[in-house]
Design an enzyme around this catalytic site. Structure first.
Site, PDB file in Angstrom:
ATOM      1  N   HIS A  11       0.736 -17.253  28.687  1.00 12.50           N
ATOM      2  CA  HIS A  11       0.193 -17.090  27.333  1.00 12.50           C
ATOM      3  C   HIS A  11       0.798 -15.880  26.622  1.00 12.50           C
ATOM      4  O   HIS A  11       1.356 -14.963  27.241  1.00 12.50           O
ATOM      5  CB  HIS A  11      -1.334 -16.963  27.379  1.00 12.50           C
ATOM      6  CG  HIS A  11      -1.816 -15.712  28.059  1.00 12.50           C
ATOM      7  ND1 HIS A  11      -1.841 -14.484  27.429  1.00 12.50           N
ATOM      8  CD2 HIS A  11      -2.297 -15.497  29.299  1.00 12.50           C
ATOM      9  CE1 HIS A  11      -2.309 -13.574  28.250  1.00 12.50           C
ATOM     10  NE2 HIS A  11      -2.593 -14.158  29.401  1.00 12.50           N
ATOM     11  N   GLU A  84      -7.075 -17.922  34.918  1.00 12.06           N
ATOM     12  CA  GLU A  84      -6.592 -16.730  35.599  1.00 12.06           C
ATOM     13  C   GLU A  84      -7.485 -16.399  36.791  1.00 12.06           C
ATOM     14  O   GLU A  84      -8.654 -16.807  36.855  1.00 12.06           O
ATOM     15  CB  GLU A  84      -6.558 -15.554  34.607  1.00 12.06           C
ATOM     16  CG  GLU A  84      -6.054 -14.238  35.196  1.00 12.06           C
ATOM     17  CD  GLU A  84      -4.629 -14.294  35.751  1.00 12.06           C
ATOM     18  OE1 GLU A  84      -4.378 -15.115  36.650  1.00 12.06           O
ATOM     19  OE2 GLU A  84      -3.793 -13.487  35.290  1.00 12.06           O
TER      20      GLU A  84
END
Length: 205
Positions: A11, A84
């Site tokens: 990202h 994550e």
């Protein structure tokens, strides 16, 4: 079977990245202005690619990083398997290797082969790998998706690359990453190989 192409994307930048504040899976942050510019640069470079599917984690910063592709109407799936790693009680706090002994010790344990080590209340790399495996099997099974885009997070990306390329998790820090970097892989049906490693050429324009 024709080889398939898997784009693995980290990202774009968030304010937490700039401040060395860990986000993990518990901080659902947004891209900052730099991150949105990085996403636009990636789309400008790869918007022509005929992706069959766009996969993201369930966190906003991954979806925002590929929003240009979603605006084209491309099929999209969000998977918590791509979230994550959880940093437990330390999420939302500033952590650096130089200043934080607990963090430094955990990273050292991972590099030494203890993939069950974790920060208090967080996940271990082994646990991240376990939750990723069903997604990997799903990805492999969808042979009709010749080219796909997968956007996820730094530590999760390292764990995923170790699994796809059959490296022990102790090697994960060898897979460097930066915001909006690209790893491009080819999958033959039996083997994944890396074609682009830590590619940021799209951010140089």
């Amino acid at each position: 079977m024709r080889p398939r192409t898997i784009f693995l994307l980290r990202h774009g930048q968030t304010d937490f990245n700039v401040q060395s504040i860990v986000q993990g899976s518990g901080v659902d942050s947004d891209l900052n202005d730099t991150g949105r510019r990085q996403a636009a640069q990636f789309f400008a470079a790869y918007g022509h690619v005929p992706f069959a599917k766009v996969y993201t984690s369930a966190l906003r910063r991954t979806r925002q990083s590929v929003q240009g592709f979603l605006d084209l109407g491309l099929p999209h799936e969000a998977h918590t398997a791509l979230n994550e790693i959880s940093w437990g009680r330390r999420e939302g706090t500033r952590i650096t290797v130089a200043e934080d002994a607990e963090y430094r010790a955990t990273l050292a344990a991972w590099a030494a082969g203890d993939d069950s080590a974790r920060l208090e209340g967080g996940e271990s790399p082994a646990e991240v790998a376990a939750r990723q495996r069903p997604f990997i099997e799903l990805l492999k099974a969808r042979a009709d998706e010749e080219t796909v885009l997968v956007c996820l997070h730094g530590r999760a990306l390292r764990v995923l690359l170790c699994q796809l390329l059959h490296y022990p998790l102790s090697c994960m820090d060898g897979f460097e990453h930066s915001n909006l970097c690209l790893y491009k892989l080819e999958y033959t049906g039996t083997v994944f190989t890396v074609k682009n490693f830590l590619d940021t050429a799209h951010l140089q324009s």
